[in-house]
Design an enzyme around this catalytic site. Structure first.
Site, PDB file in Angstrom:
ATOM      1  N   LYS A  54       0.897  -1.141   0.034  1.00 15.99           N
ATOM      2  CA  LYS A  54       0.005  -0.114   0.144  1.00 15.99           C
ATOM      3  C   LYS A  54       0.757   1.035   0.069  1.00 15.99           C
ATOM      4  O   LYS A  54       0.717   2.243  -0.802  1.00 15.99           O
ATOM      5  CB  LYS A  54      -0.717   0.022   1.090  1.00 15.99           C
ATOM      6  CG  LYS A  54      -2.193  -0.918   1.048  1.00 15.99           C
ATOM      7  CD  LYS A  54      -2.845  -1.142   2.380  1.00 15.99           C
ATOM      8  CE  LYS A  54      -3.837  -2.312   2.040  1.00 15.99           C
ATOM      9  NZ  LYS A  54      -4.638  -2.701   3.541  1.00 15.99           N
ATOM     10  N   GLN A  98      -4.972  -1.484   9.549  1.00 21.97           N
ATOM     11  CA  GLN A  98      -4.874  -2.730   8.931  1.00 21.97           C
ATOM     12  C   GLN A  98      -5.476  -3.816   9.859  1.00 21.97           C
ATOM     13  O   GLN A  98      -5.163  -3.727  11.062  1.00 21.97           O
ATOM     14  CB  GLN A  98      -3.323  -3.047   8.769  1.00 21.97           C
ATOM     15  CG  GLN A  98      -3.032  -4.426   7.985  1.00 21.97           C
ATOM     16  CD  GLN A  98      -3.740  -4.421   6.640  1.00 21.97           C
ATOM     17  OE1 GLN A  98      -3.581  -3.372   5.898  1.00 21.97           O
ATOM     18  NE2 GLN A  98      -4.337  -5.423   6.055  1.00 21.97           N
ATOM     19  N   ASP A 121     -11.362   2.923   3.880  1.00 20.76           N
ATOM     20  CA  ASP A 121     -11.742   1.367   3.759  1.00 20.76           C
ATOM     21  C   ASP A 121     -13.291   1.379   3.914  1.00 20.76           C
ATOM     22  O   ASP A 121     -13.813   0.304   3.416  1.00 20.76           O
ATOM     23  CB  ASP A 121     -11.432   0.764   5.165  1.00 20.76           C
ATOM     24  CG  ASP A 121     -10.127  -0.279   4.964  1.00 20.76           C
ATOM     25  OD1 ASP A 121      -9.996  -0.520   3.640  1.00 20.76           O
ATOM     26  OD2 ASP A 121      -9.564  -0.737   5.628  1.00 20.76           O
TER      27      ASP A 121
END
Ligand code: NDP
Length: 300
Positions: A54, A98, A121
């Site tokens: 990422k 994460q 997200d």
């Protein structure tokens, strides 16, 4: 019929190019650089790989990338303090924690502490609610990537029968909402669904998000249907040598591709689109934060 392969790797490259072009424009015209912060707690090897990837892709499209690597023992209060600092940092437009988090941390509490407008997200309860009520929101990356590929392949999805196998909060449910938003007739199947093969045979679009290697065989697929395979499963591959593995999806590619009209491969299908959509979401969040026009074709 031999299915057309939907090349997610190539598509993701196109998305990244669009994002990079827009980032350049933001810098030139407005002196703004979109910033993405990724927070990793602990040392889970798979998560470390994702976070590295990422970060690399974020800088490659010209954005600012920040990584916060916290000890596995980090307390909830300390993690919330990091998120609070990022919420208040004007140079950060996207925040991603994460998952999975270590067991002692409350995942819902942590996710819901992210400023919804920076929740790239799309897991914050406000974004979930806005997506399900058809309001402008941050959309979870994997389903957004699937939607982009479906729109690209079909143009309009209106009126199509879509079956989503899997009802997780990160893939199945938001995928179903997005397909509904594009006027599909949507069925969500799960482990208690009765006669799954018959349910899937009605589908013009099948999205498999189960996590069971090659579970969907070709004879479940309606002739000419589109199969989007979200599954990423590592299975033993003795043919490659002792202890070797290979990646397969939730659909049995060999038999499904004989009946489907189009199919995403694993690897090289949905997977690469997920990070590309994370970058797209960060760009969208940055444009919204600055009251600027959003890039076309990169949001739901
Ligand atoms: P979850 O384990 O959270 O959810 C799996 C879903 O599949 C559940 O809703 C479960 O039903 C359903 N299910 C399990 N067994 C069956 C069955 N026999 N028949 C029908 N439905 C079944 O998984 P995720 O949604 O997080 O991920 C799904 C897959 O997608 C995984 O392989 C994961 O690795 C992959 N993935 C890929 C991403 C990418 O970037 N390409 C990103 C995220 C995930 P129930 O609710 O009843 O238990």
């Amino acid at each position: 019929m031999s299915a057309q392969i939907i090349d997610g790797k190539a598509f993701a490259g196109t998305v990244r190019e669009k994002v990079a072009a827009h980032v350049t424009k933001l810098k030139t015209d407005h002196n703004i650089t979109p910033g993405l912060a990724v927070v990793l707690v602990g040392e889970d090897p798979a998560s470390q790989v994702y976070v590295r990837s990422k970060g690399k892709q974020t800088t490659e499209v010209g954005m600012k990338s920040v990584e916060h690597k916290l000890d596995v023992e980090t307390s909830e209060a300390d993690l919330l303090a990091v998120i609070d600092q990022l919420n208040n940092d004007d140079s950060i437009h996207g925040i991603l924690v994460q998952l999975p988090l270590p067991k002692h941390l409350n995942e819902d509490l942590v996710i819901n502490s992210i400023d919804p407008s920076k929740d790239v997200d799309g897991f914050h309860i406000s974004n979930v609610g806005m997506l399900s009520t058809g309001q402008k929101s941050m959309v979870p990356c994997t389903p957004l990537g699937c939607l982009m590929m479906l729109r690209d392949h079909h143009g309009s999805l209106s009126g199509m029968n879509a079956v989503v196998i899997g009802r997780s909060n990160i893939v199945g449910k938001p995928m179903a909402q997005l397909l509904l938003g594009d006027s599909c007739t949507v069925t969500i199947a799960h482990s208690r669904t009765k006669d799954l093969p018959e349910v899937v045979r009605r589908a013009d679009i099948v999205v498999a998000a189960v996590g069971r290697p090659e579970m969907v065989p070709g004879d479940w697929i309606k002739e000419g249907a589109t199969v989007i395979d979200v599954g990423i499963n590592r299975i033993p591959a003795p043919e490659k040598g002792e202890g070797k593995h290979r990646l397969v999806g939730d659909a049995d590619f060999a038999t499904c591709s004989e009946r489907a009209g189009a199919i995403t491969p694993v690897p090289g299908g949905v997977g690469p689109m997920t990070i590309a959509c994370l970058l797209a979401n960060t760009l969208t969040a940055c444009c919204r934060a600055n009251g600027l026009e959003e890039p076309e074709g990169l949001t739901a």
